[in-house]
Design a protein around this motif. Sequence first.
Motif, PDB file in Angstrom:
ATOM      1  N   UNK A  16      15.666  15.817  -1.662  1.00  0.00           N
ATOM      2  CA  UNK A  16      14.821  15.282  -2.724  1.00  0.00           C
ATOM      3  C   UNK A  16      15.399  14.012  -3.337  1.00  0.00           C
ATOM      4  N   UNK A  17      16.740  13.936  -3.455  1.00  0.00           N
ATOM      5  CA  UNK A  17      17.387  12.759  -4.073  1.00  0.00           C
ATOM      6  C   UNK A  17      17.890  11.767  -3.032  1.00  0.00           C
ATOM      7  N   UNK A  18      17.149  11.619  -1.930  1.00  0.00           N
ATOM      8  CA  UNK A  18      17.600  10.784  -0.812  1.00  0.00           C
ATOM      9  C   UNK A  18      17.818   9.320  -1.193  1.00  0.00           C
ATOM     10  N   UNK A  19      16.978   8.794  -2.083  1.00  0.00           N
ATOM     11  CA  UNK A  19      17.118   7.387  -2.469  1.00  0.00           C
ATOM     12  C   UNK A  19      18.428   7.135  -3.207  1.00  0.00           C
ATOM     13  N   UNK A  20      18.823   8.093  -4.054  1.00  0.00           N
ATOM     14  CA  UNK A  20      20.081   7.953  -4.790  1.00  0.00           C
ATOM     15  C   UNK A  20      21.272   8.069  -3.845  1.00  0.00           C
ATOM     16  N   UNK A  21      21.181   8.967  -2.872  1.00  0.00           N
ATOM     17  CA  UNK A  21      22.273   9.163  -1.910  1.00  0.00           C
ATOM     18  C   UNK A  21      22.417   7.936  -1.007  1.00  0.00           C
ATOM     19  N   UNK A  22      21.307   7.277  -0.711  1.00  0.00           N
ATOM     20  CA  UNK A  22      21.367   6.117   0.181  1.00  0.00           C
ATOM     21  C   UNK A  22      22.296   5.039  -0.361  1.00  0.00           C
TER      22      UNK A  22
ATOM     23  N   UNK B 285       0.843  -1.193   0.000  1.00  0.00           N
ATOM     24  CA  UNK B 285       0.000   0.000   0.000  1.00  0.00           C
ATOM     25  C   UNK B 285       0.881   1.247   0.000  1.00  0.00           C
ATOM     26  N   UNK B 286       0.294   2.382  -0.398  1.00  0.00           N
ATOM     27  CA  UNK B 286       1.014   3.655  -0.442  1.00  0.00           C
ATOM     28  C   UNK B 286       1.128   4.220   0.978  1.00  0.00           C
ATOM     29  N   UNK B 287       2.342   4.602   1.336  1.00  0.00           N
ATOM     30  CA  UNK B 287       2.678   4.957   2.716  1.00  0.00           C
ATOM     31  C   UNK B 287       3.259   6.380   2.731  1.00  0.00           C
ATOM     32  N   UNK B 288       2.539   7.372   3.286  1.00  0.00           N
ATOM     33  CA  UNK B 288       3.022   8.760   3.270  1.00  0.00           C
ATOM     34  C   UNK B 288       3.768   9.162   4.541  1.00  0.00           C
ATOM     35  N   UNK B 289       4.747  10.036   4.358  1.00  0.00           N
ATOM     36  CA  UNK B 289       5.445  10.672   5.470  1.00  0.00           C
ATOM     37  C   UNK B 289       5.704  12.129   5.070  1.00  0.00           C
ATOM     38  N   UNK B 290       5.788  13.006   6.039  1.00  0.00           N
ATOM     39  CA  UNK B 290       6.289  14.336   5.725  1.00  0.00           C
ATOM     40  C   UNK B 290       7.751  14.172   5.317  1.00  0.00           C
ATOM     41  N   UNK B 291       8.126  14.758   4.205  1.00  0.00           N
ATOM     42  CA  UNK B 291       9.483  14.569   3.690  1.00  0.00           C
ATOM     43  C   UNK B 291      10.485  15.218   4.635  1.00  0.00           C
ATOM     44  N   UNK B 292      11.401  14.422   5.147  1.00  0.00           N
ATOM     45  CA  UNK B 292      12.406  14.910   6.091  1.00  0.00           C
ATOM     46  C   UNK B 292      13.814  14.865   5.503  1.00  0.00           C
ATOM     47  N   UNK B 293      13.935  14.396   4.257  1.00  0.00           N
ATOM     48  CA  UNK B 293      15.244  14.260   3.622  1.00  0.00           C
ATOM     49  C   UNK B 293      15.313  15.070   2.336  1.00  0.00           C
TER      50      UNK B 293
ATOM     51  N   UNK C 107      19.196  14.099   5.807  1.00  0.00           N
ATOM     52  CA  UNK C 107      18.130  14.742   6.567  1.00  0.00           C
ATOM     53  C   UNK C 107      18.276  16.263   6.539  1.00  0.00           C
ATOM     54  N   UNK C 108      17.193  16.957   6.249  1.00  0.00           N
ATOM     55  CA  UNK C 108      17.172  18.420   6.203  1.00  0.00           C
ATOM     56  C   UNK C 108      17.034  18.992   7.617  1.00  0.00           C
ATOM     57  N   UNK C 109      17.307  20.296   7.798  1.00  0.00           N
ATOM     58  CA  UNK C 109      17.110  20.908   9.124  1.00  0.00           C
ATOM     59  C   UNK C 109      15.684  20.735   9.647  1.00  0.00           C
TER      60      UNK C 109
END
Length: 232
Positions: free
Chosen positions: A95-101, A85-93, A125-127
């Motif tokens: 924009x390209x967090x998946x690539x950086x991971x 299922x689609x799982x939402x979160x407030x974005x805390x990272x 993670x952003x401020x």
Amino acid sequence: MKKRDLPQIPSQRASQFQASRKRIVWRIKVSTLHVVKRAMDIAVVLPALVLLAPLFLVVALCIRLHDGGPVLYWQKRVGRRGCEFAFPKFRSMCVDSDAVRAKIAAMNQHGAHGVTFKMKQDPRITPTGRVIRRFSIDELPQLWCVLTGQMTLVGPRPPMPSEVAKYSLRDRERLSVVPGLTCFWQVNGRSEIPFDQQVEMDIDYIHQRSLWTDIKVLFKTIPAVLFGRGAY
């Protein structure tokens, strides 16, 4: 007919009868618990969404003003019986967090080849993200998933498909119930709990779940969120 003339039930048939009765009682208990949990979910989530609306607006503005990226970060998560299922979160990272991971995978605090990825000083993670993760505000959009029935207030946290692909048969037992917003290991250290121990705590919850257990976990979630132990 005298009592001594009544036919005797063989011990094997008696055992089967007892086992059948226990299964029926167990099914009734589980079905009743499901109905009660669903009623509690709706009763708690509906007013919570209304009361938290101003906070949602402030968080959304902070995220947008930081880098102009999307407010919500959507993932695929695995729920009961393997249903995604689609799982939402407030974005805390970023924009390209998946690539950086992929570049920092070796720094995983749950092991370079661990099932889950956790890093205390995650550079993605952003401020704003550090604040909302510290108090679990980033998880609040999942209240919508609770309202729609894809999640419940208390239950094992829903994993990503990539994590489930690494599961053992023992690990998959945590997928036998509806996933939750909070759980045993969420109120006892969160990210500091190793994956194997998370699984054992989830399975313990599944075996002993009850309305009273859920209420206790919900009350323990409040100080866990305020003090932020293991939140990163």
